[in-house]
Design an enzyme around this catalytic site. Structure first.
Site, mmCIF file in Angstrom:
data_model
loop_
_atom_site.group_PDB
_atom_site.id
_atom_site.type_symbol
_atom_site.label_atom_id
_atom_site.label_comp_id
_atom_site.label_asym_id
_atom_site.label_seq_id
_atom_site.Cartn_x
_atom_site.Cartn_y
_atom_site.Cartn_z
ATOM 1 C CE LYS A 175 26.248 26.328 51.546
ATOM 2 N NZ LYS A 175 27.100 27.217 52.344
ATOM 3 C CD GLU A 250 35.443 37.185 42.406
ATOM 4 O OE1 GLU A 250 36.619 37.191 42.839
ATOM 5 O OE2 GLU A 250 34.486 37.643 43.036
ATOM 6 C CB CYS A 284 37.567 39.032 46.105
ATOM 7 S SG CYS A 284 36.386 39.843 45.011
ATOM 8 C CD GLU A 383 41.742 36.867 49.402
ATOM 9 O OE1 GLU A 383 41.156 37.733 48.736
ATOM 10 O OE2 GLU A 383 41.459 35.648 49.344
#
Length: 499
Positions: A175, A250, A284, A383
Site C-alpha cells: 500500500k 520505521e 526520517c 519532527e
C-alpha cells in the site's frame, strides 16, 4: 495524463468502486496522473491472491535458490528502467531528479543482495542433550506481508521491505502513499516481466483511512512492515496487536548532528546541510538538531548560513537545483506553522524562515536556520519534516550526549570530530539506531536501519532484515522406541558434575 491501475494477482485492474484521484506534481501544481482509489474489496482480493500464492502453486514450491534468481532478474530490470522510475518519483514527490536517479540506480543492489542471501538462510542441529532425542531448527516464511510505505522515498523504502520478505519466501501486498503511488505500480510490472508468479506481489493504492485499516486488520495478513509518522505507526501497532501480527515500524526522528571543536569545519558545514536541507528536510533521518560546541559556535554558524544561503531552489528536474519543493500542501502548511512556533518560543531566525513566492506551484520554503534554541523547545523536540534546522550550543562531551539523547526519538545521529577516541567511544553513548562519524545520511543494503524509542521497532537492511520475515521452528525427533510416563514432561536427567 495517465490513468493507472491496481496490480492484483498478476493483472492490472481497475478499482472495484471505479473511483480515481489526482496525483499532482508538487513543482508545477498540475495533475499528471489519475490513481485508482482502492476499496476494502480490492484489499481483500489482493490479500487472498497473496495467500493463494503463498500456500499453493509455483511460488510455494520454489526453492530458495530459484527465488533468488528471480530477484536477480528483477534487479537487472530495475537497473534498465532506473531513469523512468526516477522521473516518476520526481513528478510525485518533488525531490531532485539527481537524487531520485541515484536512488534508482542503487536500488538493484537490494535485489542482488537478498537474491544472494535467499539460499544462505540456514537452520541448525543443536548438540544432543539426551541420547535418544535429535533436535534441529528450521526457518520458515511467515506468510502474507503488508508493506505500507511513505511518500518521501517511495520505492527505496518499499524495496527495503520487499527484497528481504520475498527472499524469505513470503508474498506481499503493498500500500503506497496516496501522494506517491505511480512508481510502485510501474515496479509491479517489472515483477511480472521478471517472471514472478501471479499473486506474489500485489499493489493496492488509495487513501490510508479507507484501505489501510482493511489491510492491517485482514485476517490473512501475518506481518506488517510500516514506514511513516509516529501517529500512523502507533495506530498500526495498536491494530496489529489485536490479532498478534508480526510487525516492524520505521518511524520519525529528531536526530542530533554533533559538531565538536576539533571538527573539520568545512566538512561539518556540508554534513549539516546534507543532514537537513537535502530532500528539503523531508527524510526520517534528517539531522534537524545541530549541536555545536560553544567555542566554535559563532564561526560555524556564519559559515553554515553562508553555504546554506547559496542553495538554489527550483525545478527538481533541473541539474542546477539544490532544493526542491515541499511534496504536499498539508506538509507545506505544517512547515510554515513550525517556523511560527519557533519564533514564538524565542528562537532566533538567522536564515530563511519564509515561503518563496512566484516559484513553481509555490510549495517552496527557504532553507531555515534557528539559533538560540533550547532543547526543550517544540522546534527541537517535534519532527517537522521540512528544511528547518535548530542550532543548540554545548560545552562538554557529556552535555552533548545528554542533549542528543534528550528526545523521544532515536533514529540516527552524526558526529563531527578528528578525535579517534570520540569516533570510537561516542557512538556507544548515543541512543540511536545509526550513527555516522564525519558523514551523514549514508545508507547501505548491508547496514541494518531502524530506531530506538519512538523511532520504531525492528530493523531493515542487512542480514538482520531477512530474519524479520522468518519464523524459527524447533523440531524434535525421538530416535528410540519406548515412551516414558506420559504424565511427566520429558526432561533430561541432570548430571552431577561435582567431585
Amino acid at each position: 495524463m495517465e490513468t493507472l491501475a491496481l496490480y492484483v494477482d498478476g493483472q492490472s485492474t481497475p478499482p472495484a468502486g471505479g473511483d480515481y484521484f489526482d496525483s499532482i506534481d508538487p513543482y508545477t501544481g498540475l495533475v499528471w496522473s489519475r490513481v485508482p482509489r482502492g476499496t476494502a474489496h480490492d484489499v481483500d482480493q489482493a490479500v487472498r491472491a497473496a495467500h493463494r500464492a503463498f500456500t499453493t502453486g509455483a511460488w510455494a514450491e520454489m526453492t530458495p535458490t530459484q527465488r533468488g534468481r528471480l530477484l536477480y532478474r528483477l534487479g537487472d530490470l530495475v537497473a534498465a528502467n532506473a531513469e523512468r522510475l526516477g522521473e516518476l518519483e520526481v513528478r510525485d514527490n518533488g525531490k531532485l531528479l539527481a537524487e531520485m536517479l541515484g536512488q534508482m540506480r542503487y536500488l538493484p543492489e537490494w535485489f542482488y543482495y537478498y537474491g544472494g542471501l535467499a539460499d544462505k538462510v540456514e537452520g541448525a542441529v543443536t548438540p544432543p542433550e539426551r541420547p535418544e532425542m535429535m533436535h534441529y531448527i528450521r526457518y520458515e516464511p511467515i506468510g502474507v506481508v503488508a508493506a505500507i510505505s511513505p511518500w518521501n522515498s517511495p520505492l527505496v523504502l518499499t524495496v527495503w521491505k520487499l527484497a528481504p520478505a520475498l527472499a524469505a519466501g513470503n508474498t506481499v501486498v503493498v500500500k503506497p502513499s496516496e501522494y506517491s503511488s505511480a512508481s510502485m505500480l510501474y515496479l509491479a510490472e517489472l515483477f511480472e516481466q521478471a517472471g514472478f508468479p501471479a499473486g506474489v506481489i500485489n499493489v493496492v493504492t488509495g487513501m490510508g483511512n479507507e484501505i489501510g485499516e482493511a489491510l492491517v486488520n485482514h485476517p490473512l495478513v501475518e506481518r506488517i512492515a510500516f514506514t511513516g509518522g509516529e501517529g500512523g505507526g502507533r495506530a498500526v501497532y495498536q491494530a496489529a496487536a489485536k490479532s498478534f501480527k508480526r510487525i516492524s515500524l520505521e518511524l520519525g526522528g529528531k536526530s542530533p548532528n554533533i559538531v565538536f571543536d576539533d571538527a573539520d569545519l568545512d566538512d561539518a558545514v556540508k554534513g549539516a546541510v546534507a543532514g537537513i536541507f537535502a530532500a528539503a528536510g523531508q527524510t526520517c533521518m534528517a539531522g534537524s538538531r545541530l549541536l555545536v560546541h560553544d567555542s566554535i559556535h559563532d564561526a560555524f554558524v556564519e559559515k553554515l548560513v553562508a553555504f546554506a544561503g547559496s542553495a538554489r531552489l527550483g525545478d527538481p528536474m533541473s541539474d542546477d537545483t539544490d532544493v526542491g519543493p515541499i511534496a504536499t500542501r498539508p506538509q507545506f502548511e505544517k512547515v510554515l506553522a513550525y517556523i511560527d512556533i519557533a519564533k514564538g518560543e524565542g528562537a532566533k531566525c538567522v536564515l530563511g524562515g519564509e515561503r518563496v513566492e512566484g516559484l513553481g506551484n509555490g510549495l517552496f520554503v527557504k532553507p531555515t536556520i534557528f539559533t538560540e534554541v533550547k532543547n526543550s523547545m517544540r522546534i527541537a523536540q517535534e519532527e517537522v519534516f521540512g528544511p528547518i534546522l535548530s542550532v543548540i550550543r554545548f560545552k562538554t562531551d557529556e552535555e552533548a550526549i545528554q542533549i542528543a539523547n534528550d528526545t523521544l526519538y532515536g533514529l540516527a545521529a552524526g558526529i563531527w570530530t578528528q578525535s579517534l577516541e570520540r569516533a570510537i567511544n561516542m557512538p556507544a553513548k548515543l541512543r540511536a539506531g545509526t550513527v555516522w562519524v564525519n558523514a551523514y545520511r549514508v545508507v547501505s543494503y548491508l547496514a541494518p536501519f531502524g530506531g530506538f524509542k519512538n523511532s520504531g521497532i525492528g530493523r531493515e537492511n542487512g542480514k538482520e532484515a531477512i530474519r524479520e520475515y522468518l519464523e524459527a521452528k524447533s523440531v524434535f525427533i525421538n530416535t528410540k522406541r519406548g515412551v516414558p510416563s506420559p504424565f511427566v514432561m520429558r526432561l533430561p536427567s541432570v548430571v552431577n558434575t561435582e567431585g
